[in-house]
Design an enzyme around this catalytic site. Structure first.
Site, PDB file in Angstrom:
ATOM      1  N   GLU A 272     135.319  77.068  21.790  1.00  0.00           N
ATOM      2  CA  GLU A 272     136.206  76.763  22.907  1.00  0.00           C
ATOM      3  C   GLU A 272     135.416  76.129  24.056  1.00  0.00           C
ATOM      4  O   GLU A 272     135.959  75.372  24.852  1.00  0.00           O
ATOM      5  CB  GLU A 272     136.913  78.041  23.373  1.00  0.00           C
ATOM      6  CG  GLU A 272     138.269  77.788  23.978  1.00  0.00           C
ATOM      7  CD  GLU A 272     139.065  79.047  24.145  1.00  0.00           C
ATOM      8  OE1 GLU A 272     139.824  79.394  23.224  1.00  0.00           O
ATOM      9  OE2 GLU A 272     138.932  79.712  25.192  1.00  0.00           O
TER      10      GLU A 272
ATOM     11  N   GLY B 192     137.888  82.965  30.891  1.00  0.00           N
ATOM     12  CA  GLY B 192     138.418  83.981  29.974  1.00  0.00           C
ATOM     13  C   GLY B 192     137.385  84.477  28.971  1.00  0.00           C
ATOM     14  O   GLY B 192     137.149  85.683  28.833  1.00  0.00           O
ATOM     15  N   ARG B 193     136.731  83.558  28.272  1.00  0.00           N
ATOM     16  CA  ARG B 193     135.792  83.980  27.220  1.00  0.00           C
ATOM     17  C   ARG B 193     134.485  84.505  27.779  1.00  0.00           C
ATOM     18  O   ARG B 193     133.633  84.981  27.031  1.00  0.00           O
ATOM     19  CB  ARG B 193     135.556  82.828  26.237  1.00  0.00           C
ATOM     20  CG  ARG B 193     135.110  81.540  26.869  1.00  0.00           C
ATOM     21  CD  ARG B 193     135.260  80.369  25.911  1.00  0.00           C
ATOM     22  NE  ARG B 193     134.997  79.082  26.544  1.00  0.00           N
ATOM     23  CZ  ARG B 193     135.881  78.390  27.267  1.00  0.00           C
ATOM     24  NH1 ARG B 193     137.105  78.877  27.458  1.00  0.00           N
ATOM     25  NH2 ARG B 193     135.568  77.228  27.800  1.00  0.00           N
TER      26      ARG B 193
ATOM     27  N   GLU C  85     152.366  85.393  24.420  1.00  0.00           N
ATOM     28  CA  GLU C  85     152.084  86.442  23.436  1.00  0.00           C
ATOM     29  C   GLU C  85     151.868  87.787  24.134  1.00  0.00           C
ATOM     30  O   GLU C  85     152.445  88.812  23.763  1.00  0.00           O
ATOM     31  CB  GLU C  85     150.819  86.115  22.627  1.00  0.00           C
ATOM     32  CG  GLU C  85     150.905  84.894  21.750  1.00  0.00           C
ATOM     33  CD  GLU C  85     150.500  83.612  22.477  1.00  0.00           C
ATOM     34  OE1 GLU C  85     150.695  83.526  23.709  1.00  0.00           O
ATOM     35  OE2 GLU C  85     150.005  82.689  21.812  1.00  0.00           O
TER      36      GLU C  85
ATOM     37  N   HIS D 145     127.585  88.608  -0.897  1.00  0.00           N
ATOM     38  CA  HIS D 145     128.338  88.767  -2.140  1.00  0.00           C
ATOM     39  C   HIS D 145     129.559  87.860  -2.169  1.00  0.00           C
ATOM     40  O   HIS D 145     130.475  88.064  -2.967  1.00  0.00           O
ATOM     41  CB  HIS D 145     128.742  90.239  -2.311  1.00  0.00           C
ATOM     42  CG  HIS D 145     127.535  91.118  -2.466  1.00  0.00           C
ATOM     43  ND1 HIS D 145     127.000  91.422  -3.698  1.00  0.00           N
ATOM     44  CD2 HIS D 145     126.735  91.690  -1.544  1.00  0.00           C
ATOM     45  CE1 HIS D 145     125.919  92.174  -3.521  1.00  0.00           C
ATOM     46  NE2 HIS D 145     125.740  92.350  -2.224  1.00  0.00           N
TER      47      HIS D 145
ATOM     48  N   LYS E  16     144.483  86.919  32.416  1.00  0.00           N
ATOM     49  CA  LYS E  16     143.985  86.269  33.638  1.00  0.00           C
ATOM     50  C   LYS E  16     145.147  85.638  34.404  1.00  0.00           C
ATOM     51  O   LYS E  16     145.297  85.826  35.586  1.00  0.00           O
ATOM     52  CB  LYS E  16     142.940  85.211  33.257  1.00  0.00           C
ATOM     53  CG  LYS E  16     142.359  84.483  34.423  1.00  0.00           C
ATOM     54  CD  LYS E  16     141.202  83.588  33.997  1.00  0.00           C
ATOM     55  CE  LYS E  16     140.761  82.700  35.148  1.00  0.00           C
ATOM     56  NZ  LYS E  16     139.630  81.840  34.793  1.00  0.00           N
TER      57      LYS E  16
ATOM     58  N   LYS F 122     149.770  76.211  24.374  1.00  0.00           N
ATOM     59  CA  LYS F 122     150.642  77.096  25.151  1.00  0.00           C
ATOM     60  C   LYS F 122     151.929  76.359  25.546  1.00  0.00           C
ATOM     61  O   LYS F 122     153.019  76.905  25.477  1.00  0.00           O
ATOM     62  CB  LYS F 122     149.913  77.629  26.400  1.00  0.00           C
ATOM     63  CG  LYS F 122     148.828  78.680  26.098  1.00  0.00           C
ATOM     64  CD  LYS F 122     148.186  79.246  27.376  1.00  0.00           C
ATOM     65  CE  LYS F 122     147.118  80.293  27.049  1.00  0.00           C
ATOM     66  NZ  LYS F 122     146.474  80.930  28.200  1.00  0.00           N
TER      67      LYS F 122
END
Ligand code: G6Q
Length: 558
Positions: free
Chosen positions: A360, A274-275, A219, A391, A213, A519
């Site tokens: 978030e 973003g999410r 990264e 399990h 964005k 960041k």
């Protein structure tokens, strides 16, 4: 007549909040077994159905009275006004001074969707059309790489909101994928992920999508630069980049500076969080992998859930009901976590996706008017495919000391499953939900052991370990089938659930200052590790770790 509470009243001062506390003192004594025995209509009463999604919330520690009080809480918190503001494109993301208008991205038809008075739909449709043209060309083989070969591999480079949504949907709908295309997602700056991915692909037939964005995320840009170098080393031609790199961003200048032709950029807007962005151009990997028709069906499913959320009365409103149940456990029973348990291998990334979406959004402790909350907010979301969880960690959920409500998610239609598998899968899902609700009391354990011929003394010894209290809450969400439409509706259901909870907790669900801090901090230390900058004043532990890192790497360089 009583004056209705103001939306600005503290949550804990609301009449419904206080009434819920007094109700809770009785409710905590109930066992769901008894509630089921007392009411034959319970399952029917506490089930909602919409757009191919069924929500059975009867296995919760609630009665009709509990729901009435929770619904009053929603009203007293001004939820209706919050929903209206979101659908009106108001700047409800106040700390970033933006709308949170993802509902516009999946709006279908001609209704204008306005932000600051301007209809955003023409630009939404224009980008969708560009995405469709591009995806169509790649899928048909009309779009060729620099050596005139069709694309076989797509590598999405992005992180967080620019990774998890597309990745989860591509995994979930793999059955609908183009047979020639393989999807890869690279988010980690640890080079092993990119290295392993590049080992599997060829420069001539790979398309890289750089998604960010802001187009400033360290990264993502590092991975994108490395991928570009890898590509150029093989193609030996700068002009070839235009056939192999596209970008998705709101930052055209940074995209151009990176060296991606703006004609190869797909845009979205600051009112898309973003999410919440998989419905925008950030969903380009989805459109490429699944095709335009399936992408539009995903949007349609979400749009149908949007309509339901906006229009259904709160007592029949799936996102509202799910949210209120969460409030009941988090704020009254003190449940600190919530488990996502999809009984569908294709949904294996859903827990990670919902984890970001929820934590978030609502992992905040400051109310919208700047006060510290005096109640709990977002739970820790965790989970795994249910069958694997059974399990592994389900033991704690059955007999441990924590209350962790569980969402079971499965599909009715086992079409496409190998013979015999789907029945076993779903039998396990239904059995687990039943076991969590009913438990197994001492008499039942003793009877079962006696039937196996175990003697009385041994039974007395074994019973305490084999008793399950039950009374552990869960929701069951059944999809008619896992297809793009139902998946779209399912994701939107959780988006809205989270928004409702944030509204009740009076927090800002659409910012993420915690992410921003990380960041910034990493940038300072990164410069120190590169020895571009003398170490700043750090605490003794951080300083020691940096010094140790520098010492080892200095030795290696010598
Ligand atoms: C999502 C968050 C965060 C964000 C990533 C990537 O809501 O804001 O996960 O998506 O930090 O940011 P960019 O898309 O700007 O690279």
């Amino acid at each position: 007549m009583d004056t209705p509470p103001q939306a600005s009243t503290r949550l804990t001062d609301l009449p419904a909040w206080k009434a819920l506390w007094s109700h809770f003192t009785r409710a905590r004594e109930w066992h769901m077994r008894a509630l089921f025995e007392a009411d034959e209509q319970r399952a029917e009463r506490f089930t909602l159905e919409h757009q191919g999604l069924l929500l059975d919330y009867s296995k919760n520690r609630i009665t009709g009275q509990t729901m009435t009080l929770l619904l009053q809480l929603a009203e007293q918190c001004g939820l209706r006004a919050r929903i209206d503001a979101m659908f009106a494109g108001a700047r409800i993301n106040e700390t970033e001074d933006r709308a949170a208008f993802h509902v516009a991205l999946r709006s279908r038809g001609d209704t204008p969707m306005r932000v600051d008075g301007a209809d955003v739909m023409p630009q939404v449709r224009a980008v969708l059309q560009r995405m469709a043209r591009f995806a169509g060309a790649v899928r048909s083989g009309e779009w060729l790489g620099h050596t005139q070969q069709p694309i076989t591999d797509i590598v999405n480079i992005g992180i967080g909101g620019s990774d998890l949504g597309s990745q989860m949907v591509c995994e979930a709908l793999k059955a609908y994928a183009h047979p020639r295309l393989r999807m890869h997602f690279v988010s980690n700056v640890d080079s092993s992920q990119l290295k392993e991915t590049l080992r599997q692909v060829h420069a001539q037939t790979t398309l890289f999508i750089v998604e960010s964005k802001t187009f400033t995320t360290h990264e993502t840009l590092t991975n994108a630069h490395t991928a570009r170098d890898w590509f150029l080393h093989r193609a030996q031609d700068e002009a070839a980049i235009a056939r192999h790199f596209v970008a998705v961003s709101t930052n055209a200048a940074a995209v151009a500076e990176f060296g991606i032709d703006p004609r190869n950029m797909f845009e979205f807007w600051d009112w898309v969080g973003g999410r919440f962005s998989l419905w925008s151009a950030i969903g380009l990997p989805i459109m490429l992998y699944l095709g335009e028709r399936n992408f539009l069906a995903l949007l349609d499913g979400a749009h149908a859930m949007d309509g339901h959320f906006r229009d259904a009365p709160f007592d029949a409103n799936m996102p509202v009901v799910l949210a209120l149940l969460g409030i009941w456990y988090i704020n009254f029973f003190g449940a600190g976590s919530h488990v996502m348990a999809p009984y569908d291998q294709y949904l294996h990334r859903l827990p990670a996706f919902i984890q970001q979406l929820d934590m978030e959004s609502n992992g905040k402790r400051t109310t919208r008017d700047g006060q510290l909350v005096d109640y709990e907010t977002a739970p820790i979301i965790w989970g795994e495919t249910g069958i694997n969880g059974q399990h592994a960690f389900f033991q704690l959920l059955h007999q441990g000391t924590h209350v962790a409500p569980i969402d079971f998610i499965g599909s009715l239609d086992g079409h496409g499953s190998l013979p015999g598998h789907h029945e076993i899968l779903m039998a396990n899902m239904f059995a687990q939900a039943e076991a969590f609700m009913r438990g197994r009391n001492a008499d039942e354990v003793a009877l079962e052991l006696a039937a196996q011929g175990v003697d009385a003394a041994a039974i007395r010894r074994m019973v305490p370990f084999r008793v399950f209290d039950g009374n552990r809450p869960s929701n069951t969400v059944l999809l008619e089938r896992l297809d793009p439409y139902r998946l779209g509706a399912l994701i939107a259901l959780y988006e809205h659930k989270i928004f409702v909870q944030g509204s009740i907790w009076k927090i800002h669900s659409f910012d993420q200052w915690g992410v921003e801090l990380g960041k910034q901090l990493a940038k300072t230390i990164h410069a120190e590790l590169l020895a571009h900058r003398p170490p700043q004043a750090h605490d003794a532990s951080t300083a020691q770790l940096i010094a140790r890192y520098l010492a080892v790497n200095a030795q290696r360089r010598c």
